[in-house]
Design a protein around this motif. Sequence first.
Motif, mmCIF file in Angstrom:
data_model
loop_
_atom_site.group_PDB
_atom_site.id
_atom_site.type_symbol
_atom_site.label_atom_id
_atom_site.label_comp_id
_atom_site.label_asym_id
_atom_site.label_seq_id
_atom_site.Cartn_x
_atom_site.Cartn_y
_atom_site.Cartn_z
ATOM 1 N N MET A 185 0.555 -1.220 -0.546
ATOM 2 C CA MET A 185 -0.006 -0.144 -0.013
ATOM 3 C C MET A 185 1.075 0.808 -0.045
ATOM 4 N N LYS A 186 0.249 1.986 -0.461
ATOM 5 C CA LYS A 186 1.502 3.411 -0.502
ATOM 6 C C LYS A 186 0.516 4.491 1.107
ATOM 7 N N ASN A 187 2.068 5.227 0.545
ATOM 8 C CA ASN A 187 1.902 5.906 2.549
ATOM 9 C C ASN A 187 1.433 6.882 1.737
ATOM 10 N N ILE A 188 0.505 7.449 2.848
ATOM 11 C CA ILE A 188 0.552 9.218 2.432
ATOM 12 C C ILE A 188 -0.103 9.882 4.213
ATOM 13 N N THR A 189 1.121 10.880 3.761
ATOM 14 C CA THR A 189 1.018 11.734 4.957
ATOM 15 C C THR A 189 -0.016 13.043 4.328
ATOM 16 N N PHE A 190 -0.795 13.398 5.723
ATOM 17 C CA PHE A 190 -1.732 14.830 5.441
ATOM 18 C C PHE A 190 -0.798 15.655 6.928
ATOM 19 N N PHE A 191 0.057 16.635 6.094
ATOM 20 C CA PHE A 191 0.765 17.834 7.193
ATOM 21 C C PHE A 191 -0.818 19.203 7.685
ATOM 22 N N ILE A 192 -0.019 19.221 8.818
ATOM 23 C CA ILE A 192 -1.481 19.774 9.516
ATOM 24 C C ILE A 192 -1.107 20.441 10.487
ATOM 25 N N GLN A 193 -0.833 21.878 10.567
ATOM 26 C CA GLN A 193 -0.848 22.916 11.902
ATOM 27 C C GLN A 193 -1.013 22.185 13.728
ATOM 28 N N ASN A 194 -2.378 21.680 13.576
ATOM 29 C CA ASN A 194 -3.298 21.433 14.993
ATOM 30 C C ASN A 194 -4.094 19.905 14.233
ATOM 31 N N PHE A 195 -3.952 18.221 14.998
ATOM 32 C CA PHE A 195 -4.742 18.093 14.113
ATOM 33 C C PHE A 195 -6.065 17.785 15.567
ATOM 34 N N GLU B 74 -9.937 20.788 10.460
ATOM 35 C CA GLU B 74 -9.070 19.079 11.467
ATOM 36 C C GLU B 74 -10.613 17.910 10.765
ATOM 37 N N ARG B 75 -12.273 19.361 10.885
ATOM 38 C CA ARG B 75 -12.795 18.149 10.479
ATOM 39 C C ARG B 75 -13.568 17.439 9.270
ATOM 40 N N VAL B 76 -12.303 18.691 8.127
ATOM 41 C CA VAL B 76 -12.622 18.145 6.470
ATOM 42 C C VAL B 76 -11.636 16.740 6.643
ATOM 43 N N THR B 77 -10.843 17.207 7.309
ATOM 44 C CA THR B 77 -9.505 16.563 7.211
ATOM 45 C C THR B 77 -9.139 15.035 7.283
ATOM 46 N N SER B 78 -9.689 14.613 8.584
ATOM 47 C CA SER B 78 -10.908 13.593 9.117
ATOM 48 C C SER B 78 -11.020 13.107 8.114
ATOM 49 N N ILE B 79 -12.685 13.514 7.900
ATOM 50 C CA ILE B 79 -13.545 13.029 6.788
ATOM 51 C C ILE B 79 -12.459 12.446 5.408
ATOM 52 N N ILE B 80 -11.594 13.106 4.921
ATOM 53 C CA ILE B 80 -10.674 12.739 3.673
ATOM 54 C C ILE B 80 -10.489 11.495 4.063
ATOM 55 N N ILE C 214 -2.367 5.638 6.098
ATOM 56 C CA ILE C 214 -2.563 7.426 6.050
ATOM 57 C C ILE C 214 -1.667 7.391 7.554
ATOM 58 N N THR C 215 -1.010 8.868 7.714
ATOM 59 C CA THR C 215 -0.698 9.599 8.954
ATOM 60 C C THR C 215 -1.145 11.019 8.488
ATOM 61 N N ILE C 216 -0.975 10.959 9.460
ATOM 62 C CA ILE C 216 -1.917 12.231 9.729
ATOM 63 C C ILE C 216 -1.205 13.887 10.922
ATOM 64 N N LYS D 37 -14.174 12.428 15.029
ATOM 65 C CA LYS D 37 -13.938 10.007 14.737
ATOM 66 C C LYS D 37 -12.748 10.263 13.729
ATOM 67 N N ILE D 38 -11.818 9.043 13.931
ATOM 68 C CA ILE D 38 -10.538 8.967 12.605
ATOM 69 C C ILE D 38 -10.404 6.860 13.264
ATOM 70 N N ASN D 39 -10.207 7.063 12.413
ATOM 71 C CA ASN D 39 -10.217 5.443 11.486
ATOM 72 C C ASN D 39 -8.537 4.852 12.432
ATOM 73 N N LYS D 40 -9.091 3.063 13.194
ATOM 74 C CA LYS D 40 -7.836 3.397 13.727
ATOM 75 C C LYS D 40 -6.867 2.755 13.488
ATOM 76 N N ASN D 41 -6.533 2.853 11.967
ATOM 77 C CA ASN D 41 -5.303 2.942 11.218
ATOM 78 C C ASN D 41 -4.978 3.740 11.058
ATOM 79 N N ILE D 42 -5.067 4.741 10.613
ATOM 80 C CA ILE D 42 -4.895 6.387 10.717
ATOM 81 C C ILE D 42 -3.309 6.411 12.343
ATOM 82 N N LYS D 43 -1.961 6.664 11.423
ATOM 83 C CA LYS D 43 -1.326 6.665 12.649
ATOM 84 C C LYS D 43 -1.890 8.873 12.814
#
Length: 357
Positions: free
Chosen positions: A1-11, A18-24, A34-36, A48-54
């Motif tokens: 699986m490919k690795n995607i990082t969402f880079f954000i100020q303060n999740f 933060e709301r829309v980042t969690s949805i996508i 996925i890593t946030i 709410k965030i899926n358990k498999n997201i770091k």
Amino acid sequence: MKNITFFIQNFSRSAGSERVTSIIANALSNKYNITILSICGDNSSFYKINKNIKLLTLIDKNEINNKKYFFKVLHALKKYYSKNKVDLVIDVFASLSIYTLLLKKKYKYKSITWEHFNFNANVGLNKIGRRMSAKKAEYIVTLTEKDKMYYQDALPEMKSKITSIYNPTPYKDVEVDNGLRENIVLSVGRLTYQKGFDILLKTWSKIEKSMNDWKLQIVGSGEEYYNLIQIIKEYGLNNVEITAATNKIDEIYKKAKIYVSTARFEGLPMTMIEAQSFGLPIISFDYDTGPSEIVKSGEDGYLIENGNTEEFNKVLIELMNNEKQIAAFSDKAKISSKRFENSEIEKKWFNLIEELL
């Protein structure tokens, strides 16, 4: 699986980005790792965030000044990329793309700049980030078509691809008993200067005495709280409630009758999209981008000339006095909200990422 990082100020914050980042991120986590990654915060999620997201955080502080901490953040990012294979970075706000694009060549990932303000809102380092993104990012994603046009007009040297994707509503097919609604005018968002709650309170001071069976409820947390409390005291407002940010905001939407916004600027306001999902008529200043792509003025709410508080007052009072119009707008609002349902918006994100990876 490919690795995607969402880079954000303060999740860990409770704002719309933060709301829309969690949805996508939740949607993409079914297909990608996925890593946030937050610059600062407490490494938690308000939504709410899926358990498999770091969830990871670079700087162990609640808030930081990015200019002051620039090189410390850059150094921490180097350590993160040296230890983790990343195929794609999605920067939540253009200002964060500065870090990403400076390190991109060395760590060989692709990048998306996800614009959450409008192009003309030069907050912090966004102006620099936009110009760098136009030359070095694979894609820029704006929230509105109007903002996409701003980029194209202002940056003719752009080498990046650009597209617009709406924020999705987290609510679908909401059932609301209108008989349980109360005389509440609602506004939701972080208590910051940008959101214009100070303007709203001063506007409400001219409404409250003649509409004393109505309440203004502001829901949010942030640095402007004590300033807003001072305005409430100064104007002697009695029918105003400021409620802290809550993950049970759906219960508040269900009780209100009208949603309002006096923000100074936005990208595409998540709270207005959410409010519309609950059938709330919206009265908003027609600031640069956002409201005109959500509200159909005269059909499901009203758009008011930006900053025209006198007209805002007049229209709000007329609607508060017209239950039949509120009901008609409410029905239309539920129909309008269909444009922001998840499935089509998630599909656009999947297609975009598939193109890059």
